[in-house]
Motif scaffolding. Structure first.
Motif, PDB file in Angstrom:
ATOM      1  N   CYS A 125    -103.886 -30.263  56.650  1.00 58.62           N
ATOM      2  CA  CYS A 125    -103.974 -30.272  58.116  1.00 58.62           C
ATOM      3  C   CYS A 125    -104.202 -28.876  58.667  1.00 58.62           C
ATOM      4  O   CYS A 125    -105.046 -28.672  59.555  1.00 58.62           O
ATOM      5  CB  CYS A 125    -102.700 -30.863  58.711  1.00 58.62           C
ATOM      6  N   TYR A 126    -103.452 -27.880  58.152  1.00 56.54           N
ATOM      7  CA  TYR A 126    -103.638 -26.507  58.610  1.00 56.54           C
ATOM      8  C   TYR A 126    -105.052 -26.009  58.307  1.00 56.54           C
ATOM      9  O   TYR A 126    -105.646 -25.262  59.094  1.00 56.54           O
ATOM     10  CB  TYR A 126    -102.629 -25.579  57.945  1.00 56.54           C
ATOM     11  N   PRO A 130    -107.022 -27.157  62.284  1.00 57.73           N
ATOM     12  CA  PRO A 130    -106.150 -26.160  62.922  1.00 57.73           C
ATOM     13  C   PRO A 130    -105.877 -26.523  64.380  1.00 57.73           C
ATOM     14  O   PRO A 130    -106.750 -27.027  65.077  1.00 57.73           O
ATOM     15  CB  PRO A 130    -106.955 -24.864  62.813  1.00 57.73           C
ATOM     16  N   LEU A 137     -99.056 -33.834  63.078  1.00 57.56           N
ATOM     17  CA  LEU A 137     -98.524 -33.167  61.902  1.00 57.56           C
ATOM     18  C   LEU A 137     -97.355 -33.946  61.312  1.00 57.56           C
ATOM     19  O   LEU A 137     -97.213 -34.074  60.094  1.00 57.56           O
ATOM     20  CB  LEU A 137     -98.079 -31.745  62.251  1.00 57.56           C
ATOM     21  N   ALA A 187    -104.322 -23.031  50.769  1.00 57.67           N
ATOM     22  CA  ALA A 187    -103.904 -21.990  51.711  1.00 57.67           C
ATOM     23  C   ALA A 187    -104.699 -20.706  51.514  1.00 57.67           C
ATOM     24  O   ALA A 187    -105.118 -20.057  52.481  1.00 57.67           O
ATOM     25  CB  ALA A 187    -102.412 -21.717  51.544  1.00 57.67           C
ATOM     26  N   VAL A 192    -104.914 -19.747  55.303  1.00 54.23           N
ATOM     27  CA  VAL A 192    -103.757 -20.197  56.096  1.00 54.23           C
ATOM     28  C   VAL A 192    -102.470 -19.971  55.308  1.00 54.23           C
ATOM     29  O   VAL A 192    -101.472 -20.641  55.536  1.00 54.23           O
ATOM     30  CB  VAL A 192    -103.898 -21.687  56.485  1.00 54.23           C
ATOM     31  N   ASN A 195     -99.170 -19.143  57.363  1.00 57.22           N
ATOM     32  CA  ASN A 195     -98.544 -20.303  58.000  1.00 57.22           C
ATOM     33  C   ASN A 195     -97.750 -21.117  56.992  1.00 57.22           C
ATOM     34  O   ASN A 195     -96.604 -21.522  57.248  1.00 57.22           O
ATOM     35  CB  ASN A 195     -99.606 -21.193  58.654  1.00 57.22           C
ATOM     36  N   LEU A 196     -98.342 -21.347  55.829  1.00 64.33           N
ATOM     37  CA  LEU A 196     -97.674 -22.171  54.832  1.00 64.33           C
ATOM     38  C   LEU A 196     -96.513 -21.438  54.164  1.00 64.33           C
ATOM     39  O   LEU A 196     -95.528 -22.060  53.783  1.00 64.33           O
ATOM     40  CB  LEU A 196     -98.668 -22.618  53.767  1.00 64.33           C
ATOM     41  N   TRP A 199     -93.548 -21.899  56.190  1.00 69.58           N
ATOM     42  CA  TRP A 199     -93.116 -23.297  56.153  1.00 69.58           C
ATOM     43  C   TRP A 199     -92.481 -23.632  54.803  1.00 69.58           C
ATOM     44  O   TRP A 199     -91.484 -24.351  54.730  1.00 69.58           O
ATOM     45  CB  TRP A 199     -94.335 -24.180  56.426  1.00 69.58           C
TER      46      TRP A 199
END
Length: 350
Positions: A125-126, A130, A137, A187, A192, A195-196, A199
Motif C-alpha cells: 500500500c505504501y 501513497p 490501510l 520498501a 518507502v 515509513n516501514l 511501523w
C-alpha cells in the motif's frame, strides 16, 4: 443451532470439570482496571514535558485550547495512551482465542504470521498507493493478516506427521521471515523504507483521534463477539472431540473465532505496527490467575493486555529520555524468554 445453544452443555454434568476461579477473576478485573486508570494517568503526565496530574485533569474535563499543555494532552498523549489500551486488549484477546481454538500454547498473532502478513500488504500500500486513507490501510491490514495466517496453517498442515504446536510456530517463523524480506525489498525499491521502519519497530507515537474513531467500533464489536463465543472456546480448548460430542458445531465456531482474531490483530497492527508477544504472554498469565474458563479469560486478558501496553509505552519514553525506545523491542525483552520457556515445554511436539 445458536451460539448459546451450542455452548449450553458446558454446564451439563457430562462436561469435564473446569478449573475456574471466579473470585480471582473479579479481583483481577477490579484491580487491573484500577491499575489501568493509574497507568493511563501516569502515561499522560510523563513525557518530554512533564505535566502535573491536576493539569491532566483540567485538560481532560475542562479543556482550554489556548494552553499548550492542554493541547499536548488532548492532541498527542490522550489518543496515544487510549490507543495503547485498545491495541493491548486486541492483541491479548486475539492470542487467547488462538490458543483456545488451536490448543496451541505458542499461538500469537506475531508468531503465526498475522503481523508479517499485515506488514507485507501495508508495504504494498505504501509503495503502490501513497497517501491511501487510514480506513483503507486498516482493511488492507485485515487482508494481510488473513494471508499470513493462511500461509502458516497451510504449510504447517502439509507435514505428514500432522500439525503440532511447535511445527506451527516453525511454519510461522518461516512465513514471517519470507514476508518480512519481501516487505523490506518493496520498501527499498519504492523508497518507502523510512515509513516501514517506524511501523516495523512498533509504537504508538503516531496515534491520532481519527485512527481511534475508525478502529474502535471494529475492536469493540470483535471483543463483544469474543465474549459471546467464550463458552464455545472453552469447549474447544478441551478438545474438538469433546466439543463435538457435546453438540457444538466446531467448524462454525472456529470460523467465527478466526474472523474475530483477524479483526483484532489487523486493527491493532494498523495502528501500532508489528508488536509481538502480547498475545502470547497475557493469556498464559491470565489462565494461571483465573483458570481455564474463557468467560473469565477473555475479559481479564483484555484488561491485562491494556495494562501491559500502557505501562510498556510509558517505559519506552522513560528509559532514555528525550528519545523513545521502540515499543516492540521493549516488549520482546519480556516475550522472548517467555517464548523460550514455553517452547522448551513443547519440544516433544517436534
Amino acid at each position: 443451532m445458536s451460539i448459546t445453544e451450542a455452548t449450553e452443555p458446558i454446564a451439563d454434568s457430562s462436561t469435564p470439570k473446569l478449573h475456574s476461579r471466579p473470585a480471582a477473576a473479579a479481583i483481577v478485573l477490579i484491580g487491573g482496571l484500577a491499575a489501568l486508570v493509574l497507568g493511563i494517568a501516569a502515561s499522560i503526565s510523563f513525557g518530554a514535558a512533564d505535566i502535573g496530574l491536576m493539569t491532566v485533569w483540567e485538560a481532560v474535563f475542562r479543556f482550554n485550547p489556548d494552553l499548550t499543555a492542554h493541547q499536548i494532552i488532548q492532541e498527542l498523549r490522550l489518543p496515544r495512551v487510549l490507543g495503547g489500551a485498545v491495541v493491548g486488549a486486541s492483541f491479548a484477546v486475539a492470542g487467547a482465542l488462538m490458543q483456545g481454538m488451536t490448543r496451541n500454547p505458542l499461538a500469537d498473532s506475531g508468531l503465526l504470521g498475522l503481523n508479517a502478513g499485515a506488514g507485507f500488504v501495508m508495504a504494498l500500500c505504501y509503495a503502490l498507493f501513497p497517501g491511501l486513507p487510514f480506513i483503507y490501510l486498516m482493511l488492507c491490514s485485515f487482508l494481510g493478516a488473513g494471508l499470513g495466517a493462511g500461509l502458516v496453517y497451510g504449510i504447517g498442515s502439509s507435514a505428514t506427521a500432522g500439525l503440532t504446536p511447535v511445527r506451527l510456530v516453525l511454519a510461522g517463523a518461516a512465513v514471517t521471515a519470507l514476508l518480512s524480506a519481501l516487505s523490506e525489498g518493496i520498501a527499498i525499491h519504492f523508497n518507502v523504507a523510512q515509513n516501514l521502519a517506524i511501523w516495523y519497530a512498533g509504537g504508538l507515537e503516531g496515534t491520532r483521534w481519527i485512527q481511534l474513531q475508525i478502529i474502535f467500533p471494529w475492536i469493540l464489536g470483535a471483543l463483544l463477539a469474543a465474549m459471546l463465543l467464550s463458552r464455545s472456546i472453552t469447549l474447544l480448548s478441551l478438545g474438538e472431540e469433546i466439543a463435538a460430542g457435546l453438540g457444538q458445531r466446531t467448524e462454525v465456531i472456529k470460523l467465527a473465532g478466526l474472523i474475530i482474531v483477524l479483526i483484532l490483530a489487523g486493527a491493532a497492527v494498523s495502528v501500532a505496527g508489528t508488536i509481538g508477544f502480547v498475545g502470547l504472554m497475557i493469556p498464559h498469565v491470565t489462565r494461571f490467575l483465573v483458570g481455564v474458563d474463557y468467560r473469565w479469560i477473555i475479559p481479564c486478558s483484555a484488561v491485562l493486555g491494556s495494562l501491559l501496553m500502557v505501562l510498556a509505552d510509558l517505559a519506552a519514553r522513560m528509559v532514555n529520555p528525550p528519545f523513545e525506545t521502540p515499543l516492540g523491542a521493549l516488549i520482546a525483552l519480556l516475550g522472548v524468554p517467555f517464548f523460550l520457556y514455553l517452547a522448551r515445554k513443547e519440544r516433544r511436539g517436534l
